[in-house]
Design an enzyme around this catalytic site. Structure first.
Site, PDB file in Angstrom:
ATOM      1  N   CYS A 182       0.783  -1.180   0.052  1.00  0.00           N
ATOM      2  CA  CYS A 182       0.075   0.146  -0.191  1.00  0.00           C
ATOM      3  C   CYS A 182       0.937   0.668  -0.228  1.00  0.00           C
ATOM      4  CB  CYS A 182      -0.584  -0.348   1.471  1.00  0.00           C
ATOM      5  SG  CYS A 182      -2.015   1.260   1.623  1.00  0.00           S
ATOM      6  N   ASP A 189      -0.020  -6.083  -0.698  1.00  0.00           N
ATOM      7  CA  ASP A 189      -0.830  -6.718  -1.515  1.00  0.00           C
ATOM      8  C   ASP A 189      -0.630  -8.304  -2.364  1.00  0.00           C
ATOM      9  OD1 ASP A 189      -2.545  -3.879  -0.586  1.00  0.00           O
ATOM     10  OD2 ASP A 189      -1.727  -2.403  -1.989  1.00  0.00           O
TER      11      ASP A 189
END
Length: 275
Positions: A182, A189
């Site tokens: 992120c 992620d």
């Protein structure tokens, strides 16, 4: 101008359970696109396909209703919506009464249209349709079969090259090894990516090493896919190119960006096993 640092990411947030469209936090695409050499009209088409798994509201008698929602945001929109703000916005429906699912759908469409500055698509699915939601892995030849050494963990486009002296090919390549972080919080992620192209054959080992090089990179999903597209487009010079990534969900939402060099239908928004 809204920036990621001013969003609710990484901050304690009050959960509002009465409808509030002001919770949506749009972020302009332009700044991150400028980093990859995209100014003015982008050299790609496509959309960001969101799936909302935690959508609920009350009917007019106060009985809770639930649904899945598919939201399609065109990449031509000037803004994206920061994902935590999207989650908080959807949570604000929880104790709000709506006449029916169509009313909810139209409210979401109007609010997201206003936030991103473009027309979006919204489809809701009630529980009677949940068993029609398939699970399918990305089609193509897996790059993950290759036994490569990986030493780059921030984007290294110099790893990309193609066989310009050989006949052109049509290929679809996939990997489940995409990971980025992120932009604001640094939280991981996890994603899978499919790259389809026509043109000089791309060296597969280098492409896999390049995809792995995103592992410690901080950027939103949409921005990572556009960076991959532009790096492959400029360094490997395909005649046609599509890049499609599907990321695992966070906060009841997954984001699945698709970018292509030529107008075409969007891929079906079908989740993968990890999603």
């Amino acid at each position: 101008m809204n920036t990621p640092e001013h969003s609710q990411l990484g901050k304690s947030s009050a959960y509002v359970d009465q409808y509030d469209a002001s919770l949506l936090f749009p972020i302009p695409r332009a700044e991150k696109r400028a980093e990859i050499g995209v100014t003015g009209t982008p050299p790609f088409f496509g959309a960001d396909m969101w799936t909302a798994f935690e959508l609920s509201w009350l009917n007019m008698r106060g009985k809770p209703q639930v649904a899945l929602a598919h939201i399609t945001v065109p990449c031509e929109s000037p803004n994206i919506v920061e994902s935590k703000s999207f989650k908080l916005y959807l949570n604000s429906f929880n104790n709000t009464r709506f006449s029916d699912a169509r009313d909810v759908r139209e409210r979401i469409r109007a609010d997201i249209n206003a936030a991103v500055g473009a027309g979006v698509g919204v489809k809701t699915l009630g529980p009677e349709l949940f068993d029609r939601e398939p699970v399918h892995e990305l089609d193509g030849l897996s790059l993950d079969r290759l036994d490569v050494e990986c030493i780059h963990f921030t984007p290294a486009p110099e790893l990309l090259f193609a066989e310009f002296d050989e006949p052109p090919v049509d290929e679809t390549l996939t990997s489940n090894l995409l990971k980025s972080n992120c932009l604001v919080t640094g939280q991981p992620d996890w994603g899978s990516v499919q790259i389809s192209y026509s043109g000089p054959q791309i060296n597969q080992e280098g492409l896999l090493q390049y995809l792995v090089s995103f592992r410690n990179h901080n950027e939103f999903h949409e921005q990572c896919v556009e960076r991959i597209f532009m790096d492959v487009w400029t360094r490997c010079r395909p005649l046609k190119l599509s890049v499609y990534a599907r990321y695992t969900r966070r906060g009841g939402l997954d984001i699945n960006p698709f970018r292509t060099s030529h107008p075409q239908a969007l891929p079906a928004n079908i989740r993968m096993a990890r999603q």
